[in-house]
Design a protein around this motif. Structure first.
Motif, PDB file in Angstrom:
ATOM      1  N   HIS A 284       0.749  -1.160   0.029  1.00  0.00           N
ATOM      2  CA  HIS A 284      -0.051   0.084   0.032  1.00  0.00           C
ATOM      3  C   HIS A 284       0.713   1.269   0.168  1.00  0.00           C
ATOM      4  CE1 HIS A 284      -3.786  -2.049   0.251  1.00  0.00           C
ATOM      5  NE2 HIS A 284      -3.655  -2.525   1.343  1.00  0.00           N
ATOM      6  N   ASP A 324      -5.569   6.304   2.384  1.00  0.00           N
ATOM      7  CA  ASP A 324      -6.524   5.760   3.637  1.00  0.00           C
ATOM      8  C   ASP A 324      -6.599   4.536   3.585  1.00  0.00           C
ATOM      9  OD1 ASP A 324      -8.818   6.450   5.285  1.00  0.00           O
ATOM     10  OD2 ASP A 324      -9.945   5.353   3.764  1.00  0.00           O
ATOM     11  N   ARG A 325      -6.206   3.785   2.381  1.00  0.00           N
ATOM     12  CA  ARG A 325      -6.055   2.273   2.505  1.00  0.00           C
ATOM     13  C   ARG A 325      -4.746   1.919   3.139  1.00  0.00           C
ATOM     14  NH1 ARG A 325      -7.676   2.882  -3.201  1.00  0.00           N
ATOM     15  NH2 ARG A 325      -5.759   3.195  -3.931  1.00  0.00           N
ATOM     16  N   GLY A 328      -5.629   2.261   6.822  1.00  0.00           N
ATOM     17  CA  GLY A 328      -6.204   1.278   7.296  1.00  0.00           C
ATOM     18  C   GLY A 328      -5.631  -0.064   7.488  1.00  0.00           C
ATOM     19  N   GLN A 329      -4.734  -0.355   6.482  1.00  0.00           N
ATOM     20  CA  GLN A 329      -3.619  -1.444   6.887  1.00  0.00           C
ATOM     21  C   GLN A 329      -2.780  -1.218   7.983  1.00  0.00           C
ATOM     22  OE1 GLN A 329      -3.953  -4.052   4.328  1.00  0.00           O
ATOM     23  NE2 GLN A 329      -2.565  -5.095   6.162  1.00  0.00           N
TER      24      GLN A 329
END
Length: 456
Positions: A284, A324-325, A328-329
Motif C-alpha cells: 500500500h 486511506d488504504r 487502514g492496513q
C-alpha cells in the motif's frame, strides 16, 4: 519614549539616570567580557520594568539594553523613584515581588545548565514562561516569539540549530504547533498521557550516557497509524494551498505552505520506506509512492491555473484513497482496539481539511449544488467519529476535555462554511473558513497524538 529595532536604550558602564517601564515591544539585556561575544542576560517583554536589580543596587548600568522590536517606554527619574519607594510600602512590596520572580527565573535558567536539562526541556519551559497562566486542561495557548530565534537561542545557551531541533521535537510530540512567529501550545498534550498519569507534565529527559540513537527500523503501532494517516491530511492540505494560489488569496503564504507540506509528505514517505513493514503494508505504501510524483508535479511545480481545478480535485481524491488504504492496513497491523481510535481521530483530522478543500473548489466544480453533498457527507462522518471518540475517551480527563474543545471548534468551522452577509465577497469568506479550519486542525491533531500515546 520610543525606540526602533536594534536601537540602544542604555549601555553598560553609563550612569543610571532613569527607570524604564516597557509598555510595548521587546528588549534584550546583555553583558560582554572583553574579547568575548555578548551574553544575553534577559529577554524582556512588555509590560515590565527593565533591570530593577541594577536600578536599585548601584549608580551605573551593568548591562546594555537594546530594542529587539519597535518599543514604547515610560522613563521615570531614578532618584525620584527611589524616594517614592522609600515612602510607599505597597509599591516597595510589588517591586520586591518582581525582583523575586526574576531572580527565581534566573536561578532556574542557571540550574537548567548545571543539571543538564535537554534543550527541548529548556525550550518548553521558556515557552510556558512566556504563556503565563496555563489556562484550562485542554485547548491551546498562543505565544508570539518577538525576538529572533538566534536571540532566543543565545538567551538559553543554545545554538540556533539546537533551538530549531527542540521546536521540531516538541512539534513532533504534539506539544506545540509552530506557525511563523506564533507558537500554539497544546495544553492537553503537555500531560503525560502515555504513562497513565494525567496529572504529571510531559518531560524531555536526557538519554543515559552511552546510549546512542540509531535509525528506527520499526515504528510503534500508534506512531505508524498516525504517520500513515498524516499523509491523508497532507494530501488535502496541499490541494487547499493550491486552491488559494489559484484564487490569488494570500499567494505568498500559500507558496510557502505548499513547500512545507511537500517536505513533510516526503519525510514521512522516506521514514515509512526505511521502516520494517509487513508486506501488505509495504504494498500500500508503494501505491502511495506511485501516485505522489504526478500529484506533486501538478500541485507544486505547475502554475496554479483555475482551469486545472477539476483535474487537481480528482487527483487529490485518488491520493487520498491510497493513503486511506495505507492507514487502514496500518490499523490492522497494530492488532489492538486502541489503534482503531487513532485511525478514527486521524480520519477527522483529514476530514477537517477535505471539507475545506471542497468548499474552496466549489467555485470551479459545478458550484455549491454539486459540492454540497460531499461537504454534508464529510460533516456527518466527522460528527459520528467525534461521538465515538467521546465515548472512548471518557475515562481520560485530558482526552475528554480536548474532545470538548474539538466539538466547540467544529461548530465554529461548520458555521463559517455558511454564507454570511457580514463577509461580503468570496475572498473574505474563504479567509474566514481557512482560519477556522486551521484552528480545528490543531485541535484534532492534538487529539490524534493523545490517542497515539495510549496505544501499547
Amino acid at each position: 519614549m520610543e525606540l526602533v529595532a536594534n536601537e540602544e536604550l542604555f549601555r553598560a558602564g553609563t550612569t543610571i539616570r532613569a527607570a524604564h517601564l516597557l509598555l510595548r515591544g521587546s528588549i534584550k539585556r546583555s553583558s560582554a567580557v572583553t574579547g568575548q561575544a555578548p551574553t544575553i542576560i534577559e529577554l524582556i517583554e512588555s509590560p515590565q520594568l527593565l533591570g530593577p536589580g541594577e536600578l536599585f543596587a548601584g549608580t551605573r548600568h551593568t548591562s546594555t539594553a537594546t530594542a529587539i522590536s519597535p518599543c514604547l517606554l515610560l522613563a521615570i527619574d531614578s532618584q525620584r523613584l527611589r524616594q517614592v519607594v522609600r515612602q510607599d510600602s505597597e509599591l516597595s512590596w510589588r517591586l520586591l515581588g518582581d525582583l523575586a520572580r526574576r531572580q527565581c527565573a534566573l536561578e532556574d535558567d542557571a540550574s537548567g545548565h548545571r543539571t543538564g536539562l535537554t534543550g527541548t526541556q529548556r525550550t518548553l519551559d521558556y515557552l510556558l514562561e512566556l504563556a503565563g497562566d496555563p489556562g484550562g486542561l485542554a485547548g491551546e495557548t498562543t505565544v508570539l516569539l518577538k525576538a529572533a530565534k538566534k536571540t532566543i537561542a543565545a538567551h538559553m545557551g543554545m545554538t540556533p540549530e539546537s533551538f530549531s531541533r527542540s521546536l521540531r521535537e516538541l512539534s513532533d510530540n504534539g506539544v506545540i504547533v509552530v506557525d511563523g512567529r506564533h507558537v500554539h501550545i497544546q495544553r492537553a498534550a503537555l500531560l503525560d498521557t502515555a504513562t497513565g498519569d494525567s496529572t504529571r507534565r510531559l518531560s524531555f529527559s536526557r538519554k543515559p550516557r552511552g546510549e546512542r540513537a540509531s535509525p528506527a527500523r520499526s515504528l510503534a503501532p500508534g506512531a505508524l497509524i498516525n504517520a500513515c494517516g498524516r499523509l491523508r491530511m497532507l494530501s488535502q492540505r496541499m490541494a487547499i494551498a493550491w486552491g488559494l494560489l489559484a484564487s490569488d488569496i494570500a499567494p505568498s503564504q500559500a507558496r510557502v505552505r505548499l513547500r512545507q507540506l511537500e517536505g513533510e509528505f516526503e519525510r514521512i514517505l522516506a521514514r515509512l520506506s526505511a521502516a520494517d513493514l509487513p508486506p501488505a503494508l509495504s504494498g500500500h505504501l508503494q501505491g502511495v509512492a506511485d501516485l505522489w510524483p504526478a500529484y506533486r508535479a501538478t500541485v507544486i511545480e505547475a502554475v496554479a491555473d483555475p482551469a486545472d481545478a477539476p483535474q487537481l480535485l480528482a487527483m487529490s481524491e485518488d491520493i487520498l484513497a491510497a493513503t486511506d488504504r495505507l492507514t487502514g492496513q496500518a490499523e490492522q497491523a497494530a492488532r489492538t482496539p486502541a489503534g482503531r481510535t487513532v485511525n478514527i481521530a486521524g480520519r477527522n483530522r483529514m476530514l477537517s481539511q477535505r471539507i475545506g478543500k471542497f468548499f474552496l473548489f466549489a467555485h470551479w466544480s459545478g458550484g455549491d449544488a454539486a459540492i454540497r453533498p460531499h461537504i454534508e457527507a464529510c460533516a456527518q462522518e466527522f460528527e459520528d467519529n467525534l461521538e465515538q471518540l467521546r465515548q472512548s475517551g471518557r475515562k481520560q480527563p485530558e482526552l475528554a476535555a480536548q474532545l470538548q474543545e474539538v466539538a466547540s471548534q467544529w461548530q465554529k468551522f461548520h458555521h463559517a462554511l455558511a454564507p454570511n452577509l457580514s463577509r461580503p465577497g468570496r475572498a473574505a469568506h474563504v479567509r474566514t473558513v481557512m482560519a477556522e479550519g486551521d484552528r480545528l486542525l490543531r485541535h484534532v491533531d492534538t487529539t490524534v497524538k493523545l490517542y497515539e500515546r495510549l496505544v501499547k
